[in-house]
Design a protein around this motif. Structure first.
Motif, short mmCIF file in Angstrom:
data_model
loop_
_atom_site.label_atom_id
_atom_site.label_comp_id
_atom_site.label_asym_id
_atom_site.label_seq_id
_atom_site.Cartn_x
_atom_site.Cartn_y
_atom_site.Cartn_z
N ARG A 106 0.81 -1.22 0.00
CA ARG A 106 0.00 0.00 0.00
C ARG A 106 0.85 1.27 0.00
N LEU A 107 2.12 1.13 0.36
CA LEU A 107 3.02 2.29 0.34
C LEU A 107 3.27 2.79 -1.08
N PHE A 108 2.93 1.97 -2.08
CA PHE A 108 3.06 2.44 -3.47
C PHE A 108 2.09 3.60 -3.74
N LEU A 109 0.98 3.64 -3.05
CA LEU A 109 0.04 4.75 -3.19
C LEU A 109 0.68 6.05 -2.72
N LYS A 110 1.41 5.96 -1.61
CA LYS A 110 2.10 7.13 -1.07
C LYS A 110 3.26 7.53 -1.98
N MET A 111 3.96 6.53 -2.51
CA MET A 111 5.07 6.82 -3.44
C MET A 111 4.56 7.52 -4.69
N LEU A 112 3.46 7.02 -5.24
CA LEU A 112 2.89 7.58 -6.46
C LEU A 112 2.44 9.02 -6.24
N LYS A 113 1.81 9.26 -5.10
CA LYS A 113 1.35 10.61 -4.77
C LYS A 113 2.54 11.57 -4.66
N PHE A 163 13.00 -1.21 -2.68
CA PHE A 163 11.60 -0.88 -2.47
C PHE A 163 11.44 0.57 -2.92
N TYR A 164 11.03 0.75 -4.18
CA TYR A 164 11.02 2.08 -4.76
C TYR A 164 10.06 2.13 -5.94
N LEU A 165 9.87 3.35 -6.43
CA LEU A 165 9.04 3.59 -7.61
C LEU A 165 9.77 4.60 -8.48
N PHE A 166 9.86 4.33 -9.79
CA PHE A 166 10.52 5.29 -10.66
C PHE A 166 9.88 5.30 -12.04
N THR A 167 10.25 6.30 -12.83
CA THR A 167 9.63 6.53 -14.14
C THR A 167 10.32 5.72 -15.25
N ARG A 168 9.73 5.78 -16.42
CA ARG A 168 10.27 5.07 -17.58
C ARG A 168 11.65 5.61 -17.96
N LYS A 169 11.91 6.89 -17.73
CA LYS A 169 13.22 7.47 -18.03
C LYS A 169 14.32 6.76 -17.25
N VAL A 170 14.05 6.47 -16.00
CA VAL A 170 15.03 5.78 -15.16
C VAL A 170 15.21 4.36 -15.64
N ARG A 171 14.10 3.70 -15.96
CA ARG A 171 14.16 2.32 -16.46
C ARG A 171 15.00 2.23 -17.72
N ASN A 172 14.83 3.19 -18.62
CA ASN A 172 15.59 3.18 -19.86
C ASN A 172 17.09 3.32 -19.61
N GLU A 173 17.45 4.15 -18.64
CA GLU A 173 18.86 4.30 -18.28
C GLU A 173 19.40 2.98 -17.70
N ILE A 174 18.58 2.31 -16.92
CA ILE A 174 19.00 1.05 -16.29
C ILE A 174 19.31 -0.02 -17.33
#
Length: 311
Positions: A106-113, A163-174
């Motif tokens: 449920r912490l993903f809700l807080k991360m997204l916000k 345990f994190y949330l990130f955008t597609r830009k970060v994924r592409n760099e990875i």
């Protein structure tokens, strides 16, 4: 307006007891995220489990189209397992979480916000150290983060985990990097994308035992420092110099103790101490060199880093 997709990745190794509860808890979070207009996928990555984890995951994911299952041929480690899912499946946002029940989905809700509010690319969860954790493990973890930050100048705070949330830009760099797969949480902070930390208190593991023992911790720590430690060799030189100075002081004290305080220190004892210390130093640095050479070989070689298993 096209709905955004969120892929939540969870790598597991011999977590048969925890899979059912994890999926049950995750579905609550998924329901809330779908209600906000997102398409949510759960990507489970079997990191070479030797118990019934895969069979259980297959059974529980049946008729649940939002669950994707990847199986690796052997235990490659959590970092490569997460990287595999990032490479295989595209989305707008990506998250990672452990399957052992200590991290609340449920912490993903807080991360997204937080991500949306501050227009960030990375939101990193940072755990508070609970009383249930062993004292040695806590000390080792805090020491690692201190040394890592000191050697690399990367803002990776104590308690950070996968345990994190990130955008597609970060994924592409990875996925474009040759070294990201060995230490993902370090890489996403090294890239310099806008980020924030959120503190949380993990739950105590209820079922099963942690597979993250001291050997895995040490391998992980040395890999991280090697890959991102820009001042590593200077620091190692200073460290070895310090040990030599301490050794000289110790030997000088023995000489002083013998000649001025007239203590009866056997000569063979001094020789044994010197030989033991010198031998230990040689073994220590030989092990470090062997470790780093091995890691360097893995990085520059073209061999496959993992093998998928057809399910």
């Amino acid at each position: 307006m096209k709905k955004k997709t969120i892929n939540i990745i969870s790598a597991f190794f011999n977590e048969n007891e925890n899979i059912a509860n994890f999926i049950k808890n995750f579905e609550i979070t998924r329901f809330l995220l779908v209600k906000e207009g997102y398409i949510v996928n759960l990507i489970l990555v079997n990191d070479g489990s030797t118990d019934n984890s895969v069979q259980t995951a297959i059974k529980l994911s049946k008729n649940k189209k939002y669950i994707k299952l990847i199986s690796l041929s052997k235990n490659f480690g959590q970092q490569i397992a997460i990287f595999t899912a990032l490479e295989k499946y595209k989305a707008d946002l990506f998250g990672a979480i452990d399957l052992d029940g200590q991290q609340d989905p449920r912490l993903f809700l807080k991360m997204l916000k937080t991500l949306k509010k501050y227009k960030l690319d990375v939101v990193q969860m940072k755990k508070k150290y609970g009383n249930y954790e062993g004292g040695f493990k806590k000390i080792f973890s805090k020491f690692f983060y201190y040394i890592f930050s000191y050697l690399t100048n990367i803002d990776l705070q104590p308690g950070s985990s996968d345990f994190y949330l990130f955008t597609r830009k970060v994924r592409n760099e990875i996925i474009q990097s040759d070294i990201s797969k060995f230490f993902l949480r370090g890489f996403i902070h090294w890239t310099g994308f806008p980020k924030k930390y959120i503190e949380y208190l993990p739950s105590k593991r209820v079922l099963g035992v942690s597979k993250y023992d001291i050997y895995r911790q040490l391998d992980f720590a040395l890999t991280a420092i090697f890959l991102y430690g820009t001042k590593l060799f200077v620091k190692l030189f200073l460290l070895s110099s310090t040990i030599i100075l301490i050794s000289i002081f110790f030997i000088s004290f023995i000489i002083y103790d013998h000649f001025f305080l007239e203590s009866l220190v056997p000569g063979w004892a001094t020789i044994v101490i010197i030989i033991s210390l010198t031998g230990s130093l040689m073994i220590f640095f030989c092990c470090l060199i062997a470790f780093f050479v091995t890691k360097l070989g893995n990085i520059v070689s073209n061999k496959s880093k993992y093998t998928l298993v057809k399910l």
